[in-house]
Design an enzyme around this catalytic site. Structure first.
Site, mmCIF file in Angstrom:
data_model
loop_
_atom_site.group_PDB
_atom_site.id
_atom_site.type_symbol
_atom_site.label_atom_id
_atom_site.label_comp_id
_atom_site.label_asym_id
_atom_site.label_seq_id
_atom_site.Cartn_x
_atom_site.Cartn_y
_atom_site.Cartn_z
ATOM 1 N NE ARG A 54 -3.295 0.186 3.028
ATOM 2 C CZ ARG A 54 -2.998 -0.185 4.285
ATOM 3 N NH1 ARG A 54 -2.183 0.544 5.016
ATOM 4 N NH2 ARG A 54 -3.532 -1.265 4.817
ATOM 5 C CE1 TYR A 107 -13.688 16.208 -13.114
ATOM 6 C CE2 TYR A 107 -13.299 15.482 -10.865
ATOM 7 C CZ TYR A 107 -13.562 15.190 -12.194
ATOM 8 O OH TYR A 107 -13.691 13.892 -12.571
ATOM 9 C CG ASP A 179 -7.604 19.941 -10.197
ATOM 10 O OD1 ASP A 179 -6.782 19.701 -11.113
ATOM 11 O OD2 ASP A 179 -8.647 19.287 -10.031
ATOM 12 C CE LYS A 204 -9.475 13.535 -16.459
ATOM 13 N NZ LYS A 204 -9.888 14.525 -15.503
HETATM 14 C C1 LIG Z 1 -10.642 14.295 -14.240
HETATM 15 C C2 LIG Z 1 -10.352 15.372 -13.286
HETATM 16 C C3 LIG Z 1 -10.172 15.099 -11.921
HETATM 17 C C4 LIG Z 1 -10.394 13.733 -11.334
HETATM 18 O O1 LIG Z 1 -9.543 12.772 -11.816
HETATM 19 P P1 LIG Z 1 -9.947 11.220 -11.817
HETATM 20 O O2 LIG Z 1 -8.659 10.536 -12.064
HETATM 21 O O3 LIG Z 1 -10.976 11.066 -12.877
HETATM 22 O O4 LIG Z 1 -10.513 10.912 -10.454
HETATM 23 C C5 LIG Z 1 -9.828 16.146 -11.099
HETATM 24 N N1 LIG Z 1 -9.689 17.399 -11.568
HETATM 25 C C6 LIG Z 1 -9.866 17.703 -12.856
HETATM 26 C C7 LIG Z 1 -9.687 19.108 -13.312
HETATM 27 C C8 LIG Z 1 -10.209 16.700 -13.754
HETATM 28 O O5 LIG Z 1 -10.408 17.019 -15.040
#
Ligand SMILES: *Cc1c(COP(=O)(O)O)cnc(C)c1O
Length: 390
Positions: A54, A107, A179, A204
């Protein structure tokens, strides 16, 4: 080292893997310790060495080392998803009775986490206008622990004044968490702009191939233990295959992003000339309201941007979307392929007005030949006009 060189070299220790360029996938839960002393020591070193599945494997540590170096932070922490990164980072700093400030452009699952989980635990969220800048000082309270930023917003693309907001957060005794999924570790350097904790959905652009879920949080030295403890206490650990895929994706991030950027700007410029389009939301365009801040603070633009159509019925938008063959309709972004989704119903605002003149869409410019993408959009507009005139 310049960014492209760093991307190729950061986090690599071939001598630890029989000379292999890439660390392998370690499939592990149990790690054996030869002596009692070793076993006892493993508890103390669990954030630094392989002690239990983990807490990460050498592949995880390699990814974390590389991302921290690219973002310019102290250390990074891989998590099971981008949302786990957000949840784990927020929970590191709040307890019942605390208050946080979250950008109104956040988000949507971030909002849902604040409005359900944090609310249930007695943490109050106030949403703020993403364009508030240093004015956020007036929203700071003695119990404000966190200011959460997301710039640009991933549906509405407002660019925030990150240094001003981070400075106000610090003046009020709060940490600034950002973020940074849109900016990526390459195009936005959060720690040079005053951010304490930067996180991203590695799902992403870092993974980059639409085949794995992963998050990553980078922090300053001051906040590392706190955030790492929160994330590992929740058990938000990243899968071994996923960290491998992310490390593999990361090595080509710079070349991929340059192409995403070029095609994104090309499509945005083409779209703004279309009679059906009211506005394109892309901070790299000179007349975008976010352009001055983007130009000041970012080193580039990824392939994600927004489009606002002139007022037209849902059937016309649906016909546009249904006739596209290269743009896939689906959530997420940052992979090699182009995507499009309608966003009008997905945008929730409570602190600042959001009143586009018509239906909105979000486009991810993939790595296809731009001419083919434009031809696809032309087919879409022909279908849209067909509904309007039919
Ligand atoms: C997709 C996304 C997330 C979350 O990511 P996941 O891996 O899908 O949980 C957080 N912030 C932004 C801006 C995103 O586009």
């Amino acid at each position: 080292m310049k960014p492209d060189t760093l991307i190729a070299h950061a986090g690599r220790h071939p001598e630890d893997h029989h000379g292999a360029v890439n660390p392998p996938v370690y499939r592990v839960s149990t790690v054996l310790h030869p002596t009692v002393a070793d076993l006892e020591e493993s508890g103390r070193l669990r954030f630094d060495k392989m002690t239990y599945g983990r807490y990460g494997t050498p592949t995880t540590f390699a990814l974390e080392e590389a991302v921290a170096a690219l973002e310019g932070g102290h250390r990074a922490i891989a998590t099971s998803s981008g949302l786990a990164a957000i949840a784990g980072a927020l929970c590191a700093f709040v307890k019942a009775g605390d208050h946080i400030l979250v950008t109104d452009s956040a988000y949507f699952p971030t909002r849902r986490f604040c409005d359900t989980v944090l609310k249930g635990f007695g943490v109050e969220t106030t949403y703020y206008d993403p364009l508030i800048g240093s004015g956020i000082a007036s929203l700071m309270r003695p119990d404000t622990r966190v200011v959460l930023l997301e710039s640009p917003g991933s549906l509405t693309f407002e660019v925030q004044d990150v240094p001003a907001i981070a400075a106000a957060a610090h003046a009020g005794g709060a940490v600034a968490i950002m973020d940074n999924t849109w900016g990526t570790p390459l195009f936005f350097k959060p720690f040079e702009k005053g951010i304490d904790v930067s996180l991203q959905a590695a799902t992403k652009y870092i993974v980059g191939h639409s085949d794995a879920m992963l998050g990553i949080v980078t922090t300053t030295k001051e906040h590392f233990l706190r955030v790492k403890t929160s994330i590992s206490t929740f058990g938000y650990s990243a899968g071994s295959e996923e960290v491998y895929l992310a490390l593999r994706g990361l090595r080509t991030l710079a070349v991929r992003l340059r192409q995403h950027q070029e095609t994104g700007i090309l499509l945005a410029n083409w779209l703004r000339t279309r009679a059906e389009v009211a506005r394109v939301m892309h901070p790299a365009l000179h007349d975008d309201p976010g352009h001055p801040l983007w130009f000041r603070d970012f080193d580039g633009a990824c392939g994600l941007f927004g489009v606002c159509l002139k007022p037209c019925p849902k059937e016309a938008v649906d016909a546009f979307l249904n006739s596209l063959t290269l743009f896939g309709m689906g959530y997420s972004w940052g992979g090699f392929e182009s995507l499009i989704v309608p966003t009008s119903d997905a945008i929730e605002r409570t602190a600042s007005p959001w009143a586009p003149p018509g239906p909105t869409l979000r486009i991810h410019a993939g790595l296809e030949t731009p001419d083919d993408l434009i031809a696809d959009l032309e087919r879409g507009f022909a279908a849209l006009r067909g509904v309007l005139s039919g």
